[in-house]
Scaffold this motif. Structure first.
Motif, PDB file in Angstrom:
ATOM      1  N   SER A 322      -3.836   1.318   2.325  1.00 22.43           N
ATOM      2  CA  SER A 322      -3.612   0.942   3.715  1.00 22.43           C
ATOM      3  C   SER A 322      -3.345   2.150   4.612  1.00 22.43           C
ATOM      4  N   LEU A 323      -2.954   3.253   4.010  1.00 23.53           N
ATOM      5  CA  LEU A 323      -2.666   4.442   4.808  1.00 23.53           C
ATOM      6  C   LEU A 323      -3.941   5.270   4.930  1.00 23.53           C
ATOM      7  N   HIS A 329      -1.634   4.805  11.727  1.00 26.60           N
ATOM      8  CA  HIS A 329      -0.451   4.364  10.998  1.00 26.60           C
ATOM      9  C   HIS A 329       0.672   5.370  11.188  1.00 26.60           C
ATOM     10  N   ASP A 350       4.283   2.686   8.887  1.00 26.95           N
ATOM     11  CA  ASP A 350       4.296   1.747  10.005  1.00 26.95           C
ATOM     12  C   ASP A 350       5.675   1.166  10.283  1.00 26.95           C
TER      13      ASP A 350
END
Lengths: 455, 175
Positions: A322-323, A329, A350
């Motif tokens: 996700s990063l 982010h 986040d």
């Protein structure tokens, strides 16, 4: 017994001949366990320096250091809150395993900052419109003290920032409050002495207004202020500069402001934080989509910074998928745990949920798995807790660097605040009643006089 | 020793005297409760408990000199008296400070060895604190001299270690 004694004597003699210590040294020769005992009492900087004393010391210090880092990591308490004002306390047991405690409070009570042995709480009651109240908790003596009302209006949802600093030599603790909603000319500061007798009640001293050297907008981020060697630093925008940020240093003891320090970059000032690494002020900023920079301040007069660490997406080990960008982010640093070998930064991505340890040397990012299964929770809270990383109902409030903070403290704190509040209300009530009575008396006298005149 | 000032109603064991024999052959008379604070003496007394007359027992302490013992005994005695009363920790700390303040570096080392050998852990803790405090802001060279440690690094190794953390070598006190 005699055998033991003999064994010790011969062992000592052997050891000293092995290490070839001359007669001079032999006189002061100390066995390993005493040296170990002494080394364990030294501050980190001295330990690091004394690694060069001899090989034996180097090995002992490396070992002690690893234990020290583990211990430091286990002092972290992470606090989440839900939209429904419920909170989750996580106490890390070490860098991987953790313990967790939980509390259910309808009131707004948050641990905001911790330093040395103190924790600063901010509280507000739903019914009250008096703004937030600040309470300091001493973790050693297990006592609270309530600070007087903040001179400007802050409610729980206001944009404000707090700093808590402790000067151990003078035994004074200072709390600084910044209003961050607009550019400000003043901040307010509150000082108390550790030794005064006002623990367990409200404090008598009052807030002082401190005039800032210029109009400034205080930036808030996970770590926008930090104290290093008796100086408190915070990131601010000066009114005259459009995009850039400056760092404002203030001497904590004298409360004198020093000259602004220019930040090492002027182009991108979002998501920047201050950290203390190896007793130096460090500035962390986003340099590009895939790089964060950590600068170390070498000279505050010339604003001389050295780029010490680069955190890059490509070289990060264990990066979550996700990063994907440091711009989309946010990579929030919360606190630094350092030994003479490795330094770890506790970060969240986040600003939301799972915390990670980032190792500055090995560039490894490791998630702290918060194991909820091990908890013995009431059903309602268990459901909340299980959903915490799906529903986004919880969000991270505070990461504190202090031991022994549990839900019990929150409950007792609520009791303490309610009690002092009641006392204050009662005093206020008494004063009002007295005033009313006085007015009534005056009124009666006037009426009587009026009647008499009529007659 | 003028210990008669303390209450006379206390148990008889504290009034009994034991003889300790130092490494240099000197005999020192101490109260039994003080002697029991020293682990080797405690062990020795337990082993020889069948002997009826404590006065006759001589406990050999071959690792401690008479000079060090005569410093230790009054400290332990006063410390025992202090901890028997419900006094504040502050007071004990002040007493410890007073005891350690005037110790020379040599004496500090000797006392640490003795406290370690005799198993007087509360004293060892205090002494280690004092030592750590005395060396924490000093240079590496000073510490080697202070504790009589031989440098076993090659100059290259030492330089490499220093280069890893130059900041740790800044702001060191004058030796």
């Amino acid at each position: 017994m005699d055998e033991n004694v003999e064994a010790t004597v011969t062992e000592l003699a052997q050891r000293s001949s092995e290490t070839e210590i001359g007669k001079e040294g032999c006189r002061r020769y100390l066995p390993q366990d005493i040296v170990h005992n002494i080394l364990a009492r030294l501050p980190a900087k001295s330990m690091l320096r004394f690694k060069t004393v001899c090989k034996n010391w180097r090995d002992m210090i490396t070992e002690l250091d690893a234990i020290g880092v583990q211990q430091s990591m286990s002092k972290v308490t992470i606090i989440y809150r839900t939209n429904e004002s419920k909170s989750l306390f996580f106490k890390l047991k070490n860098k991987d395993r953790e313990n967790c405690c939980l509390s259910l409070e309808a009131d707004y009570i948050w641990a905001k900052k911790a330093c040395d042995k103190f924790v600063l709480f901010s509280c507000q009651f739903p019914a009250s419109c008096a703004g937030i109240q600040l309470v300091v908790y001493d973790t050693i003596t297990d006592r609270f003290r309530q600070l007087p009302k903040i001179p400007f209006y802050i409610v729980a949802t206001s944009f404000y920032d707090l700093s808590l600093v402790y000067d151990a030599s003078a035994k004074t603790c200072k709390v600084v409050v910044f209003n961050c909603t607009c550019y400000i000319e003043n901040c307010c500061i509150y000082t108390f002495n550790d030794n005064d007798d006002q623990w367990g009640s409200g404090s008598n001293e009052n807030w002082r207004i401190l005039k800032l050297p210029c109009l400034q907008g205080i930036m808030t981020s996970s770590n926008s202020s930090v104290d290093v060697n008796g100086v408190l630093y915070w990131i601010a925008r000066a009114n005259c500069i459009d995009h850039g940020a400056l760092i404002q240093p203030m001497d904590i003891a004298t409360e004198k402001f020093m000259r602004f320090i220019k930040v090492p970059c002027q182009s991108w000032i979002k998501n920047c934080n201050l950290l203390k690494i190896k007793e130096s002020l460090c500035f962390m900023n986003t340099a590009s989509t895939d790089e964060l920079h950590i600068w170390v301040l070498k000279n505050s007069v010339e604003s001389l910074w050295i780029l010490q660490h680069k955190i890059s997406l490509s070289s990060m080990i264990g990066r979550p998928t996700s990063l994907s960008s440091f711009i989309q982010h946010r990579f929030h640093p919360w606190l630094v745990v350092e030994g003479s070998g490795n330094s770890y930064i506790l970060v969240t991505i986040d600003g939301l949920l799972a915390p990670y340890w980032y190792n500055l040397e090995t560039k490894e990012l490791r998630q702290i798995a918060l194991d909820l299964g091990a908890l013995n929770l009431p059903e309602e809270l268990r459901r909340l807790a299980q959903d915490y990383n799906i529903s986004k109902g919880f969000y991270l409030r505070t990461i504190l660097f202090i031991d022994d903070l549990g839900p019990d403290i929150q409950r007792r704190l609520a009791g303490f605040v309610a009690k002092t509040q009641r006392q204050r209300d009662e005093e206020e009530g008494l004063r009002r009643n007295a005033l009313l009575r006085q007015r009534e008396d005056e009124e009666r006298v006037r009426r009587d006089a009026h009647l008499r005149r009529k007659q | 020793m003028a210990s008669s000032s303390s209450s006379s109603s206390c148990s008889s064991s504290s009034e009994k005297k034991i003889t300790l024999k130092s490494s240099d052959g000197e005999a020192l008379n101490v109260e039994k409760n003080v002697a029991l604070e020293f682990e080797p003496a405690k062990g020795f007394l337990e082993d020889n408990s069948e002997e009826a007359d404590d006065e006759a027992i001589v406990v050999p302490l071959p690792n401690v000199s008479a000079a060090v013992l005569s410093e230790l005994i009054p400290y332990v005695k006063q410390r025992l008296e202090l901890s028997a009363k419900p006094v504040q920790k502050k007071l004990i700390k002040a007493f410890d400070d007073q005891f350690t303040r005037h110790l020379s570096d040599d004496k500090l080392g000797e006392l640490m060895l003795a406290a370690n050998y005799l198993g007087v852990n509360y004293l060892l803790d205090v002494l280690c604190d004092v030592t750590a405090d005395r060396i924490k802001n000093k240079s590496v060279e000073y510490v080697r001299e202070f504790l009589g440690i031989q440098n076993d690094f090659t100059p290259e190794e030492e330089a490499e270690l220093r280069a890893q953390c130059p900041w740790a070598f800044e702001g060191v006190d004058q030796d």
